[in-house]
Design an enzyme around this catalytic site. Sequence first.
Site, PDB file in Angstrom:
ATOM      1  N   LYS A 173     -13.657  47.662 -53.884  1.00 20.27           N
ATOM      2  CA  LYS A 173     -12.505  47.585 -52.988  1.00 20.27           C
ATOM      3  C   LYS A 173     -12.917  48.158 -51.638  1.00 20.27           C
ATOM      4  CE  LYS A 173      -8.384  50.511 -52.867  1.00 20.27           C
ATOM      5  NZ  LYS A 173      -8.841  51.734 -52.234  1.00 20.27           N
ATOM      6  N   HIS A 205      -9.869  49.648 -59.604  1.00 19.22           N
ATOM      7  CA  HIS A 205     -10.198  50.511 -60.750  1.00 19.22           C
ATOM      8  C   HIS A 205      -8.956  50.932 -61.551  1.00 19.22           C
ATOM      9  CE1 HIS A 205      -9.297  54.008 -58.131  1.00 19.22           C
ATOM     10  NE2 HIS A 205      -9.151  54.682 -59.259  1.00 19.22           N
ATOM     11  N   ASP A 254      -4.890  51.459 -48.308  1.00 14.86           N
ATOM     12  CA  ASP A 254      -5.736  52.152 -49.282  1.00 14.86           C
ATOM     13  C   ASP A 254      -5.157  52.078 -50.700  1.00 14.86           C
ATOM     14  OD1 ASP A 254      -7.900  53.794 -50.083  1.00 14.86           O
ATOM     15  OD2 ASP A 254      -6.632  55.583 -49.997  1.00 14.86           O
ATOM     16  N   HIS A 263      -3.748  49.202 -55.669  1.00 14.61           N
ATOM     17  CA  HIS A 263      -3.334  49.781 -56.946  1.00 14.61           C
ATOM     18  C   HIS A 263      -1.824  49.669 -57.212  1.00 14.61           C
ATOM     19  CE1 HIS A 263      -7.333  51.191 -56.502  1.00 14.61           C
ATOM     20  NE2 HIS A 263      -7.066  52.274 -55.804  1.00 14.61           N
TER      21      HIS A 263
END
Length: 480
Positions: A148, A178, A235, A240
């Site tokens: 990423k 992840h 980020d 995520h």
Amino acid sequence: MIENSTLVLFGAKGNLSRVKLIPGLFHLDESGQLPEGMKILSVGRQSSTQGEWENEIKSMLDKKFKKGYCKETFKKFIARNLYHANLPDDPDAFKKFASRLKESNKFAQNLAFFLSVRPTDFALIVDQLADENLLDQSSGWKRVLIEKPFGTNLESAIQLQQSIAKHLNEDQIYRIDHYLGKSALQNILVTRFANSILEPLWNNEHIDHIQITNHEMLGVGDRTTFYDATGALRDMIQSHLLQMMALTTMEKPESFSPNHIRDEKIKLLESIRPIKDGEFSSHAFRAQYAAGEIHGEGKVNGYLSELENEDSITETYAAVKIFIDNPRWKGVPIYLRTAKRLHESGTNISVKFKNTCSLIGDSNNWFIFNIQPGESSTIVLTTKTPGLDDQELRLTKLEGSNRIDGDESIDAYEILMLDLLNGNQSRFLHIDEVKAQWSFVDPIINYWTQNKEKLHQYISGSADPESSKVIFEDPSQFWR
Ligand code: BG6
């Protein structure tokens, strides 16, 4: 069982490799997951002798496994680890690298390339691998794992995709997030679809709103340059948190096969309603941490002084409101928030059910997936406090840990490296997911970039800034 293969780690001397990848591979070796003949070829831009590399591996393992580790496994692990210096000033570096890797008596020709390098190098490395014929699958499968971030906006993600797609098919590209390797995330679909008390309620008839939260007590540390160009929205939320949302809200896949899961996630992410002009200030909120005190760390500096740039408008706190345009979720706000330097660290998905009984005032009824720390499921019920007062209510929390003594503990990166070697893409992102994720965040970033006002400051170690509540759809809503 994994076919005999070679794992090539680009960026082997970087932080991710030291802290997660090499120790993770050691752990996999210890638990017998790696095939006998498999080699790990670490590639870095600095020269190191084989002996120096072995010492470096030892110090990575010493740091990670403070209570010690098995000496026998260590010997076996060291024997499979080799180092190759790809010196940046050597025009023939890739030729030399390729001729070493093509020694088929030393390296199995099923090749998995893990690119843990600067994002600007992803396309370059893939081009060079292709130039040296290292992506040709006639001698064995070839897979490339890309760390990423995949692009920094929709346009650059498309460019990167076009560039690597010249050499690779979609089934050779492993775009990592992840979080998808965390066992608590793998539990979301099972909990949703295996328990019939949830699925009938999992829709806009019963759910008031959803909150997906990631809070960290840590600051940006020594990643100031990266972070200042990135910010909390790119980020964490672009990757995520949107993935957690997709797992929480997607429709039931036809099967749990990689393609079926990814198809449903894509459909969901593509149904996110774009934020319209004029709506940004009620749909997205940003802030920066100021100096303060963090439990266990004492006094800490604010973001701007860490950065030594008082003019930065990069957010360390971001909260957004999302609506999904499909029949199941029509009208249900989904709040995503993430922050550095808050009073506590924690990641969870909290689903608030609607008040259904007008006889009882404000009821509070939640289902919560606790992702970290601790993996658990919680149901919060409104109940009557025992005693004479019929009106007195309180909350009863039913919390069950999803881990019991003896459960295996596998780091997310370990699972994802095994998936890479096994050819299982279900926990990796399809390009359409990446595109849908950028399509949602890009307009917010553009709006924020044009608006150069100083950001709201929150004191390090405090809870969510009061002004973040501006995104709530209803005044009865509050951050859990
Ligand atoms: C990374 C972000 O992707 O995820 C970091 O770049 C963040 O800023 C990290 O701290 C959080 O990951 P985890 O697994 O520690 O929750």
